[in-house]
Design an enzyme around this catalytic site. Structure first.
Site, mmCIF file in Angstrom:
data_model
loop_
_atom_site.group_PDB
_atom_site.id
_atom_site.type_symbol
_atom_site.label_atom_id
_atom_site.label_comp_id
_atom_site.label_asym_id
_atom_site.label_seq_id
_atom_site.Cartn_x
_atom_site.Cartn_y
_atom_site.Cartn_z
ATOM 1 N N GLY A 3 -46.853 30.496 15.441
ATOM 2 C CA GLY A 3 -47.304 29.967 16.721
ATOM 3 C C GLY A 3 -48.776 30.209 17.002
ATOM 4 O O GLY A 3 -49.253 29.997 18.113
ATOM 5 N N HIS B 286 -35.063 36.728 12.801
ATOM 6 C CA HIS B 286 -36.367 36.148 13.139
ATOM 7 C C HIS B 286 -37.247 37.241 13.745
ATOM 8 O O HIS B 286 -36.769 38.100 14.482
ATOM 9 C CB HIS B 286 -36.207 34.978 14.118
ATOM 10 C CG HIS B 286 -37.460 34.178 14.233
ATOM 11 N ND1 HIS B 286 -38.512 34.590 15.016
ATOM 12 C CD2 HIS B 286 -37.856 33.042 13.624
ATOM 13 C CE1 HIS B 286 -39.497 33.713 14.880
ATOM 14 N NE2 HIS B 286 -39.129 32.766 14.040
ATOM 15 N N SER C 176 -46.832 28.288 11.490
ATOM 16 C CA SER C 176 -47.820 27.217 11.672
ATOM 17 C C SER C 176 -47.806 26.205 10.531
ATOM 18 O O SER C 176 -48.860 25.684 10.129
ATOM 19 C CB SER C 176 -49.226 27.799 11.882
ATOM 20 O OG SER C 176 -49.254 28.610 13.046
HETATM 21 P P1 13P Z 1 -44.442 27.936 14.245
HETATM 22 O O1 13P Z 1 -44.183 26.854 13.231
HETATM 23 O O2 13P Z 1 -44.461 27.451 15.656
HETATM 24 O O3 13P Z 1 -45.604 28.793 13.876
HETATM 25 O O4 13P Z 1 -43.137 28.900 14.171
HETATM 26 C C1 13P Z 1 -42.686 29.331 12.951
HETATM 27 C C2 13P Z 1 -41.377 30.008 13.152
HETATM 28 O O5 13P Z 1 -41.311 31.066 13.743
HETATM 29 C C3 13P Z 1 -40.177 29.333 12.660
HETATM 30 O O6 13P Z 1 -39.073 30.168 12.720
#
Ligand code: 13P
Length: 251
Positions: A174, A96, A214
Site C-alpha cells: 500500500g 497477512h 504495490s
Molecule cells: P497492495 O497491492 O495494495 O500494496 O497490497 C498488497 C497486499 O497486502 C495484498 O495482500
C-alpha cells in the site's frame, strides 16, 4: 509445473453490493486470461456467500481473508474454516501482515488456522514478509525463514500441495514502493530453498510463491518474469477489475 496464481485481496473494502459488482466485472473479464493462470478473489467474510454465487461456473476461485484458530464454539465474532468452506470459498489467506501487526496473529495461531483450513479442504495462501526495520537491518532472510519454518514445518509434503506462499514485504504494501524484481526474486528463491530443506526439491519446485506489495499492471510483467515468482497477491489494484485482469495477463 507449479500453478501460476493471481489473487486479489480486497481487504476491508467495498460494501456487499459493490463487491458483487466488482466480482461480476472480474468474472466477465476472466475469459481473456490464459487458462494456465488461476484467478482468486479474497473478499471480506460478509461477501463470501453472494460472491460465491457470482463466481460459480467461472474460472475465478473464491477466498476468505482469514479464518479462526478454533474449530467452533464460544468465540464471538470469529469465522471458522468450516463456515468459510460452507460458503463455497476454496481458499483462505492466512498470516497477512496486517493481521500479524494489528490483530496479534502469531505463528502459533497460524499453525492452528492452517490445520483447520486444510481439514476443511481449503487451500491456504500463507503470507510472510519483513517490515522496513528488519529489511534495513538486513534481517529479511531470517525473518522470512522463521515465518515459513514456524508454520509450514508442522505440515507434510502432502499438505504442501494445498499451500501457497505469498511473500509480501510490509514496506511495499500500500506504499507504492514495490520491491525491485531482483529483491523479490532473491527472497523468493530463498523461500523456495527453505521449503526444499524440509520437503525436498520436488515439493519446493511445485510450490507456488506469490509476490505482494504495490503490484500493478505497470510492474507485474517484470516481477512475473522472474523464475521464482509465480504470480501475485494484489491489494489496491484488485479493486479495479481492469487492473486486476491486466496483472493476470502479465505472465
Ligand atoms: P497492495 O497491492 O495494495 O500494496 O497490497 C498488497 C497486499 O497486502 C495484498 O495482500
Amino acid at each position: 509445473m507449479r500453478q501460476k496464481i493471481v489473487a486479489g485481496n480486497w481487504k476491508m473494502n467495498t460494501t456487499v453490493p459493490e463487491g458483487v459488482e466488482l466480482a461480476k466485472a472480474v468474472v466477465a473479464k476472466s475469459v481473456e486470461v490464459p487458462s494456465d493462470v488461476k484467478l482468486v478473489i479474497a473478499t471480506p467474510a460478509t461477501h463470501l456467500v453472494p460472491v460465491a454465487d457470482v463466481v460459480k461456473g467461472s474460472v475465478v476461485a473464491l477466498s476468505a481473508e482469514n479464518c479462526a484458530d478454533k474449530e467452533k464454539g464460544a468465540y464471538t465474532g470469529e469465522i471458522s474454516a468450516a463456515m468459510v468452506a460452507s460458503t463455497g470459498a476454496t481458499y483462505t489467506i492466512l498470516g497477512h501482515s496486517e493481521r500479524r501487526q494489528y490483530y496479534g496473529e502469531t505463528d502459533e495461531k497460524l499453525v492452528e488456522k492452517t490445520k483447520l483450513a486444510l481439514a476443511n479442504s481449503l487451500k491456504v495462501i500463507l503470507c510472510v514478509g519483513e517490515n522496513l526495520e528488519e529489511r534495513e537491518a538486513g534481517k529479511h532472510f531470517d525473518v522470512c525463514a522463521a515465518q515459513v519454518k514456524n508454520v509450514l514445518y508442522n505440515f507434510s509434503a502432502e499438505d504442501m500441495k494445498n499451500i501457497v506462499i505469498a511473500y509480501e514485504p510490509v514496506w511495499a504494501i500500500g506504499t507504492g514502493k514495490t520491491a525491485t524484481s531482483e529483491q523479490a526474486e532473491e527472497i523468493h528463491a530463498f523461500i523456495r530453498k527453505v521449503v526444499a530443506d524440509k520437503f525436498g526439491a520436488e515439493v519446493a519446485d511445485d510450490t507456488t510463491i506469490l509476490y505482494g506489495g504495490s503490484c500493478k499492471p505497470s510492474n507485474a510483467k517484470e516481477l512475473f518474469a522472474q523464475p521464482d515468482i509465480d504470480g501475485g497477491l494484489i491489494g489496491g489494484a484488485a479493486l479495479k477489475a481492469d487492473d486486476f485482469i491486466a496483472i493476470a495477463m502479465s505472465f
